[in-house]
Enzyme design. Structure first.
Site, PDB file in Angstrom:
ATOM      1  N   SER A  39      33.543 -12.829  -7.622  1.00  8.21           N
ATOM      2  CA  SER A  39      34.362 -13.736  -6.798  1.00  8.21           C
ATOM      3  C   SER A  39      34.926 -14.822  -7.707  1.00  8.21           C
ATOM      4  O   SER A  39      34.361 -15.093  -8.773  1.00  8.21           O
ATOM      5  CB  SER A  39      33.487 -14.397  -5.728  1.00  8.21           C
ATOM      6  N   TYR A  88      25.961 -19.180  -3.070  1.00 16.07           N
ATOM      7  CA  TYR A  88      26.848 -18.015  -3.235  1.00 16.07           C
ATOM      8  C   TYR A  88      27.482 -18.037  -4.634  1.00 16.07           C
ATOM      9  O   TYR A  88      27.498 -17.025  -5.338  1.00 16.07           O
ATOM     10  CB  TYR A  88      27.918 -18.067  -2.139  1.00 16.07           C
ATOM     11  N   LYS A 110      27.175 -15.217  -7.691  1.00 17.29           N
ATOM     12  CA  LYS A 110      28.348 -14.507  -8.218  1.00 17.29           C
ATOM     13  C   LYS A 110      28.518 -14.782  -9.715  1.00 17.29           C
ATOM     14  O   LYS A 110      28.919 -13.896 -10.475  1.00 17.29           O
ATOM     15  CB  LYS A 110      29.601 -14.890  -7.421  1.00 17.29           C
TER      16      LYS A 110
END
Ligand code: NAP
Length: 261
Positions: A152, A166, A170
């Site tokens: 991402s 998150y 990533k």
């Protein structure tokens, strides 16, 4: 160079692709493009009905042979079932796409529940690592192959402190991609990643499907949000002969978001 040569550069004839997290969104679209390029497909996600419905769509739209396996990428017994069924059905896995991802840990890190922290790491990082290692031992160590991780643009930022956990998973997935690429290159295995910006899917709905979000994407370098089709072409490049020398890369597909910050 002619049309035939171009087609053969992007052909996946004779290959089997396993795509984890493929019942909808980016994963389903990657499966669709791989099927159209000639690959046999093993697709998986948690919910049995969702993955069976995706398999039916893919068979109809691509003509590909498709095996659907309900499996939670964060559960050891499900990972084993997925690899065992894929190998029993196809006898090989040439392309592995670790696309399943989740974000149950929204909010500042100070408030993130330990259980949410564990879950996001299990799904976004440990799942891709262990599944890659299982496919390495089951097929790729002897036969070569290609692994693609969906990272991402969160790998490269803080998420405005609302998506910290998150972002960390990533970033780590990007780093895992680089380390596996350097360790497994000698086995003719290429490991790459794709880092999407905001793509219109269920996962990102909060970023584009809300009152006041009608103009989301209008401030980007090209003023529109991403669609799943914007990701699948790069996934085909990475999996095909055309991408044979691309290894250890995280291809950012974000409509200029990072360079415009
Ligand atoms: N959309 C974006 O803007 C965006 C941006 C950057 C990166 N990404 C990344 O792109 C990937 C795909 O996201 P998406 O936007 O396409 O999301 P999506 O539409 O919500 O699709 C996610 C897919 O993963 C499956 N899945 C979720 N948790 C799973 C688990 N524990 N085990 C197995 N399968 C699981 C889902 O099916 P089930 O619910 O049935 O399991 C579904 O098939 C993710 O890794 C995400 O982090 C997305």
């Amino acid at each position: 160079m002619n049309h035939e040569k171009i087609a053969s550069m992007f052909s996946l004839d004779g290959k089997t692709a396993l795509i984890a997290g493929a019942s909808r969104g980016i994963g389903e679209e990657i499966a669709r493009v791989y099927g159209l390029a000639g690959a046999k497909l093993v697709i998986s996600s948690r919910k049995p009905e969702g993955i069976q419905e995706a398999a039916a769509r893919l068979r109809e739209q691509t003509g590909a042979q498709v095996l659907a396996v309900a499996a939670n990428i964060s559960k050891p017994e499900d990972r084993k079932k997925l690899v065992d069924e894929a190998m029993a059905w196809a006898g090989r896995v040439d392309i592995l796409v670790n696309n399943a991802g989740t974000n149950p840990a929204n909010g500042p890190l100070a408030d993130v529940q330990e259980s949410a922290w564990d879950k996001i790491f299990e799904v976004n990082l440990k799942g891709p690592f262990i599944l890659s290692r299982m496919i390495f031992h089951a097929w790729m160590k002897e036969n070569g192959g290609c692994i693609i991780n969906t990272t991402s643009i969160a790998s490269y930022g803080t998420g405005g402190s609302l998506e910290g956990a998150y972002c960390i998973t990533k970033s780590a997935l990007t780093h895992l991609t680089q380390i596996l690429a350097s360790e497994w290159g000698k086995h003719r295995i290429r490991v790459n990643a794709i880092a999407p910006g905001v793509i219109k899917t269920r996962l990102s709905r909060a970023l584009w499907d809300h009152p006041g979000m009608e103009h989301a994407g209008q401030n980007l370098a090209v003023p529109r949000l991403g669609e799943v089709e914007d990701i699948a072409g790069a996934a085909l490049l990475l999996a095909s002969k055309a991408g044979e020398l691309i290894n250890g890369q995280d291809i950012i597909i974000d409509n200029g978001t990072l360079v415009s910050r």
